[in-house]
Design a protein around this motif. Structure first.
Motif, PDB file in Angstrom:
ATOM      1  N   GLU A  20      -1.403   2.141  -7.605  1.00 53.53           N
ATOM      2  CA  GLU A  20      -2.550   3.031  -7.023  1.00 53.53           C
ATOM      3  C   GLU A  20      -3.596   2.362  -6.174  1.00 53.53           C
ATOM      4  N   GLU A  21      -4.138   1.265  -6.572  1.00 56.24           N
ATOM      5  CA  GLU A  21      -5.159   0.770  -5.996  1.00 56.24           C
ATOM      6  C   GLU A  21      -4.671   0.079  -4.688  1.00 56.24           C
ATOM      7  N   SER A  24      -3.828   2.514  -1.951  1.00 53.62           N
ATOM      8  CA  SER A  24      -5.166   2.979  -1.557  1.00 53.62           C
ATOM      9  C   SER A  24      -5.845   2.183  -0.620  1.00 53.62           C
ATOM     10  N   ALA A  25      -5.962   0.960  -0.806  1.00 55.75           N
ATOM     11  CA  ALA A  25      -6.456  -0.296   0.252  1.00 55.75           C
ATOM     12  C   ALA A  25      -5.639  -0.009   1.389  1.00 55.75           C
ATOM     13  N   VAL A  27      -3.571   2.131   2.766  1.00 54.90           N
ATOM     14  CA  VAL A  27      -4.041   3.579   3.508  1.00 54.90           C
ATOM     15  C   VAL A  27      -5.182   3.561   4.512  1.00 54.90           C
ATOM     16  N   TYR A  28      -5.952   2.949   3.598  1.00 52.87           N
ATOM     17  CA  TYR A  28      -7.689   2.739   4.283  1.00 52.87           C
ATOM     18  C   TYR A  28      -7.384   1.772   5.442  1.00 52.87           C
TER      19      TYR A  28
END
Lengths: 181, 103
Positions: A20-21, A24-25, A27-28
């Motif tokens: 998940e982490e 998320s990174a 995607v950013y």
């Protein structure tokens, strides 16, 4: 370096993180470089190496990983100790009776080791040969059993003490140290 | 010139997002124009604020891809209010020492 290469390298550096982490990174930063568009090269330059970007993400995640743990007050410990009274008193008496039993057995054998041969010699000198030999024999037998048993008993005492107190601490909420055996 | 700590970063990001929903790249540009913040500083800040519940994210399609927008929450607004109070206090304390005597 293309933006795709940059993101791939970043993904590689974040391998240890949970999915998940990590996603998320990624995607950013994928979005970030897409926003930069024609200036993507300059943006990557400004961001620094994927390794250094990953380090910052990991450093923050490291901080966040440490869960907030309220310190237990003395009162809570006391209350828990009182509430858990039936549990820990049972455990404690179990532990104590185990120790006492083992000590008693050892002591009995040790006493027999000393007294039985003396009785045997006394018997022999008063011409009670059968009884005397039997006494000396049981004395030697006791010595053998005592020698055989004292080491496992000691080990049992140490282990039971260690675990009893570990469980006891858990009951009243004191974090137990790692047990090494 | 003066280093910006994590509390101040949080406060600034919250302040910007309280004015309008924004996305990572734009936020970075805005922060850079105001302060000397390196480009890779902001993602961890945004992620932390999001996890604390001060910000929430939503995706909005843009040119065939998604932009992830950040929006301030009620909790974030409350945090921002406190940050502003703390900042005023901090500013006053520094000024008390730093300001030229005008009397």
């Amino acid at each position: 370096m293309s933006t795709e290469e940059y993101i791939n390298q970043l993904a590689g550096c974040l391998h240890g993180m949970n999915d998940e982490e990590r996603s998320s990174a990624l995607v950013y930063y994928r979005e970030y470089l897409a926003e930069a568009g024609d200036n993507a090269a300059a943006a990557m330059e400004a961001l620094g190496s994927p390794q250094s970007v990953a380090e910052r993400i990991l450093a923050e995640a490291e901080d966040a990983k440490e869960p907030y743990k309220p310190k237990q007050s003395v009162w809570v410990t006391v209350l828990l100790a009182i509430a858990n009274f039936p549990l820990w008193i049972t455990l404690l008496s179990l532990w104590l009776s185990l120790l006492i039993t083992m000590a008693a057995i050892l002591l009995a054998f040790a006493a027999a080791t000393i007294i039985a041969p003396i009785q045997g010699i006394v018997d022999l000198t008063s011409s009670m040969y059968g009884h005397g030999l039997w006494s000396i024999g049981s004395g030697i037998l006791s010595a053998g059993l005592a020698l055989l048993l004292w080491k496992p008993f000691l080990k049992a005492a140490v282990v039971s003490t260690k675990y009893s107190f570990m469980i006891l601490k858990k009951m009243i909420g004191i974090p137990a140290k790692e047990v090494r055996t | 010139m003066f280093p910006i700590g994590s509390a101040l970063l949080d406060a600034m990001v919250l302040s910007i997002t309280s004015k309008e929903e924004t996305y990572g790249y734009k936020l970075t540009q805005e922060m850079q124009s105001a302060a000397n913040v390196s480009e890779s500083t902001l993602y961890p800040v945004l992620r932390r604020l999001q996890k604390n519940g001060a910000l929430e994210t939503f995706d909005r399609p843009y040119m065939g891809r998604n932009r992830r927008y950040y929006r301030i929450t009620a909790l974030g607004t409350a945090m921002l209010r406190q940050y502003r109070i703390d900042w005023e206090q901090h500013k006053a304390q520094v000024d008390a020492i730093l300001k030229e005597d005008t009397t």
